[in-house]
Write an enzyme that holds these catalytic residues in place. Structure first.
Site, PDB file in Angstrom:
ATOM      1  NE  ARG A  92      -1.575  -2.247   3.127  1.00 34.01           N
ATOM      2  CZ  ARG A  92      -2.376  -2.375   3.771  1.00 34.01           C
ATOM      3  NH1 ARG A  92      -2.725  -1.775   4.619  1.00 34.01           N
ATOM      4  NH2 ARG A  92      -3.129  -3.341   3.368  1.00 34.01           N
ATOM      5  CG  ASP A  97      -3.660   1.491  10.636  1.00 29.11           C
ATOM      6  OD1 ASP A  97      -4.577   1.683   9.734  1.00 29.11           O
ATOM      7  OD2 ASP A  97      -3.155   0.585  10.504  1.00 29.11           O
TER       8      ASP A  97
HETATM    9  N1  ROI Z   1       3.536  -4.862   7.475  1.00 26.19           N
HETATM   10  C1  ROI Z   1       4.898  -4.118   7.957  1.00 26.19           C
HETATM   11  N2  ROI Z   1       5.972  -4.664   8.104  1.00 26.19           N
HETATM   12  N3  ROI Z   1       4.360  -2.834   8.134  1.00 26.19           N
HETATM   13  C2  ROI Z   1       2.940  -2.251   7.885  1.00 26.19           C
HETATM   14  O1  ROI Z   1       2.782  -1.201   8.111  1.00 26.19           O
HETATM   15  C3  ROI Z   1       2.022  -3.298   7.373  1.00 26.19           C
HETATM   16  N4  ROI Z   1       0.831  -2.907   7.156  1.00 26.19           N
HETATM   17  C4  ROI Z   1      -0.201  -3.915   6.939  1.00 26.19           C
HETATM   18  C5  ROI Z   1       0.066  -5.321   6.505  1.00 26.19           C
HETATM   19  C6  ROI Z   1      -0.270  -5.662   5.173  1.00 26.19           C
HETATM   20  C7  ROI Z   1      -0.606  -6.126   7.570  1.00 26.19           C
HETATM   21  N5  ROI Z   1       1.484  -5.392   6.867  1.00 26.19           N
HETATM   22  C8  ROI Z   1       2.713  -4.587   7.394  1.00 26.19           C
HETATM   23  O2  ROI Z   1      -1.540  -3.420   6.648  1.00 26.19           O
END
Ligand code: ROI
Length: 158
Positions: A92, A97
Site C-alpha cells: 500500500r 491507523d
Molecule cells: N507489514 C509491515 N511491516 N508494516 C506495515 O505497516 C504493514 N501494514 C499492513 C500489513 C499488510 C498487515 N503488513 C504490514 O497493513
C-alpha cells in the site's frame, strides 16, 4: 484535547517521502497538533512476503476532533496520496491507523480502538515505545510489559 497515537506505514511509491508528507499534511491541519514523531523504521512485511519492506513510524497527535472526525482526516490524507491497496494484507501507498485515542475504547462500524493488531506488531510497539515509553493501555497493561512479548525485528532507516 486528547493525545492520539497513530501508526504510519508505506511500502510503495517512495515510502519514506510518503510518511514525511503525510506528517506535514497532518501538522498543517488546524485541528491537529503534531506532538511527537518516532524514528522511521524499515520492517519486513506482515502478510504476503512477496512485497517490498515497509517504512513504519508512530506519531502522537493532540486534537479536540472526535474519533470519527479524525478518522475522516486520516482517510482524506490517505486518499490524497493516491492510496492504492493491491490485495488484502498487501502492498500500500500509505496507511494511517488510529492506534490509541486517549485512554478510550471504541467499537463502531468504522473504528475499533485500540487497534486490534497493535499489540502483536513490532512495527507499531517499538516506535510507540520510543515516544511514549511509560504508556499504559486502556486495558491497564503497561507498554514495557507488552513490548517484552514481541521480538524487535526492525531496522532503523539508514
Ligand atoms: N507489514 C509491515 N511491516 N508494516 C506495515 O505497516 C504493514 N501494514 C499492513 C500489513 C499488510 C498487515 N503488513 C504490514 O497493513
Amino acid at each position: 484535547m486528547v493525545s492520539v497515537y497513530i501508526g504510519l506505514g508505506s511500502n510503495l511509491q517512495g515510502p519514506e517521502q510518503q510518511l514525511r508528507s503525510a506528517l506535514e499534511e497532518l501538522a498543517a491541519h488546524p485541528g491537529i497538533e503534531l506532538a511527537a514523531v518516532s524514528s522511521f523504521y524499515q520492517s519486513k512485511p506482515v502478510g504476503p512476503q512477496d512485497q517490498p519492506d515497509y517504512v513504519n513510524a508512530v506519531a502522537e497527535l493532540r486534537t479536540a476532533l472526535p474519533p470519527e472526525a479524525l478518522l475522516d482526516v486520516l482517510q482524506a490524507t490517505e486518499n490524497q496520496h493516491n492510496r492504492v491497496r493491491l490485495r488484502h494484507w498487501g502492498e500500500r501507498t500509505l496507511d494511517l491507523d488510529i492506534l490509541l485515542y486517549g485512554d478510550q475504547t471504541l467499537n463502531t462500524p468504522r473504528l475499533i480502538v485500540p487497534h486490534k493488531e497493535m499489540c502483536n506488531r513490532s512495527f507499531v510497539l517499538y516506535p510507540l515505545a520510543e515516544i511514549a515509553p511509560q504508556l499504559t493501555l486502556p486495558d491497564g497493561r503497561r507498554l514495557p510489559d507488552v513490548l517484552r512479548t514481541v521480538t524487535n525485528d526492525l531496522l532503523p532507516l539508514r
